[in-house]
Scaffold this motif. Structure first.
Motif, PDB file in Angstrom:
ATOM      1  N   ASP A 149       0.832  -1.205   0.000  1.00 19.11           N
ATOM      2  CA  ASP A 149       0.000   0.000   0.000  1.00 19.11           C
ATOM      3  C   ASP A 149       0.866   1.255   0.000  1.00 19.11           C
ATOM      4  N   GLU A 150       1.886   1.297   0.854  1.00 23.42           N
ATOM      5  CA  GLU A 150       2.763   2.468   0.938  1.00 23.42           C
ATOM      6  C   GLU A 150       3.555   2.663  -0.359  1.00 23.42           C
ATOM      7  N   TYR A 151       4.026   1.566  -0.921  1.00 22.88           N
ATOM      8  CA  TYR A 151       4.820   1.652  -2.155  1.00 22.88           C
ATOM      9  C   TYR A 151       3.995   2.253  -3.282  1.00 22.88           C
ATOM     10  N   ARG A 152       2.760   1.810  -3.417  1.00 20.72           N
ATOM     11  CA  ARG A 152       1.890   2.358  -4.450  1.00 20.72           C
ATOM     12  C   ARG A 152       1.602   3.840  -4.185  1.00 20.72           C
ATOM     13  N   TRP A 153       1.397   4.194  -2.943  1.00 25.21           N
ATOM     14  CA  TRP A 153       1.127   5.596  -2.591  1.00 25.21           C
ATOM     15  C   TRP A 153       2.318   6.477  -2.960  1.00 25.21           C
ATOM     16  N   ILE A 154       3.516   6.036  -2.595  1.00 25.84           N
ATOM     17  CA  ILE A 154       4.721   6.804  -2.908  1.00 25.84           C
ATOM     18  C   ILE A 154       4.861   6.979  -4.415  1.00 25.84           C
ATOM     19  N   CYS A 155       4.714   5.899  -5.155  1.00 22.39           N
ATOM     20  CA  CYS A 155       4.895   5.973  -6.611  1.00 22.39           C
ATOM     21  C   CYS A 155       3.868   6.888  -7.261  1.00 22.39           C
ATOM     22  N   LYS A 156       2.660   6.941  -6.714  1.00 17.32           N
ATOM     23  CA  LYS A 156       1.654   7.858  -7.256  1.00 17.32           C
ATOM     24  C   LYS A 156       2.090   9.303  -7.019  1.00 17.32           C
ATOM     25  N   GLN A 157       2.610   9.600  -5.831  1.00 14.92           N
ATOM     26  CA  GLN A 157       3.081  10.958  -5.555  1.00 14.92           C
ATOM     27  C   GLN A 157       4.226  11.329  -6.497  1.00 14.92           C
ATOM     28  N   LEU A 158       5.143  10.410  -6.693  1.00 14.49           N
ATOM     29  CA  LEU A 158       6.312  10.688  -7.528  1.00 14.49           C
ATOM     30  C   LEU A 158       5.936  10.826  -8.999  1.00 14.49           C
TER      31      LEU A 158
END
Length: 273
Positions: A35-44
């Motif tokens: 979940d966190e990895y997907r969230w980070i990649c969306k921000q980036l």
């Protein structure tokens, strides 16, 4: 989102680094990390300042794959549950329907992704690396899908992407045996772009990422989309004609004018996103 098992940073050149961050558990994968990895990649991917994403692990391990405690729990379960919230971010979605799923969404990201495999890489972590655009590894890193030794199939699309990266013969070795490979052997197969001594690894990845960040962001995104899209069909004529249309479109963009000016003036281009 509060980040507990991942972290990230972006430098002034637009190079983002994402760390899988459970060093006490060798960065093992969990639903929370997913979940966190997907969230980070969306921000980036949404941040125009970011030009390149480097994925690595905290410490001397990339990721040993699924947390063993989670694997134990599935022995008595009646179905597989990836433990991903229904409202999880969807980076890379909406580019092609084929990419709108776990791991394959990395192919839909507008930013190039580099896997910096700094140590052991197992299970689902192999898929994470495989769906990046480029891969580098430290010498001696141990890599394994492990699934045949767990009574499991090739997971998360590895049976699709591995033959496209390294050919059917090598892919069969990796996916059918589940044996442990050293990074050097996978490098000789073409899975890694380069395998480096530990003393040189971080510096090389950093220099490569910054070289990529200095290129035209629009050109890099376009070429990434061409690479993966063209793997989905075998019509070379369509690929040529699509590339010609893209050439015409990008020639009308500021990056082309800047690139030509820099060439004529014998200087480094200064692309602005």
């Amino acid at each position: 989102m509060e980040l507990k098992v991942t972290r990230y940073a972006v430098d002034e050149a637009g190079v983002a680094t994402v760390w899988l961050h459970r060093p006490e558990r060798r960065n093992s994968w969990t639903g929370r990390m997913h979940d966190e990895y997907r969230w980070i990649c969306k921000q980036l991917d949404d941040d125009p300042k970011v030009k390149v994403i480097v994925l690595t692990g905290t410490g001397h391990t990339f990721s040993v794959g699924a947390d063993p405690r989670a694997l134990t729990g599935y022995v008595t379960a009646d179905h597989y549950d990836p433990a991903l919230p229904k409202d999880a971010e969807r980076p890379g979605y909406g580019i092609r329907p084929e990419f709108d799923t776990d791991m394959a969404w990395q192919l839909g990201m507008s930013k190039p992704m580099i896997a910096a495999v700094n140590g052991a890489c197992a299970g689902i972590a192999v898929a994470l690396a495989a769906f990046c655009d480029l891969r580098f590894a430290v010498e001696g890193a141990k890599v394994t899908t492990a699934t045949p030794r767990l009574g499991l199939p090739a997971e998360y699309g590895l049976s699709w992407i591995m033959p496209r990266l390294i050919g059917m013969t090598y892919a069969a070795d990796i996916l059918l045996t589940g044996r442990v490979f050293l990074a050097e052997e996978l490098g000789s197969m073409g899975f890694f772009n380069k395998v480096l001594p530990e003393a040189e690894f971080a510096k090389h990845v950093d220099e490569f990422a910054h070289m990529l960040a200095a290129a035209s962001p629009e050109a890099v995104t376009t070429a990434k989309r061409q690479l993966w899209a063209d793997l989905l069909h075998s019509d070379v004529r369509a690929a040529v004609e699509e590339s010609k249309a893209l050439i015409g479109a990008l020639m009308n963009k500021p990056d082309y004018a800047e690139g030509v000016a820099a060439l004529m003036e014998k200087r480094a281009p200064k692309f602005v996103r």
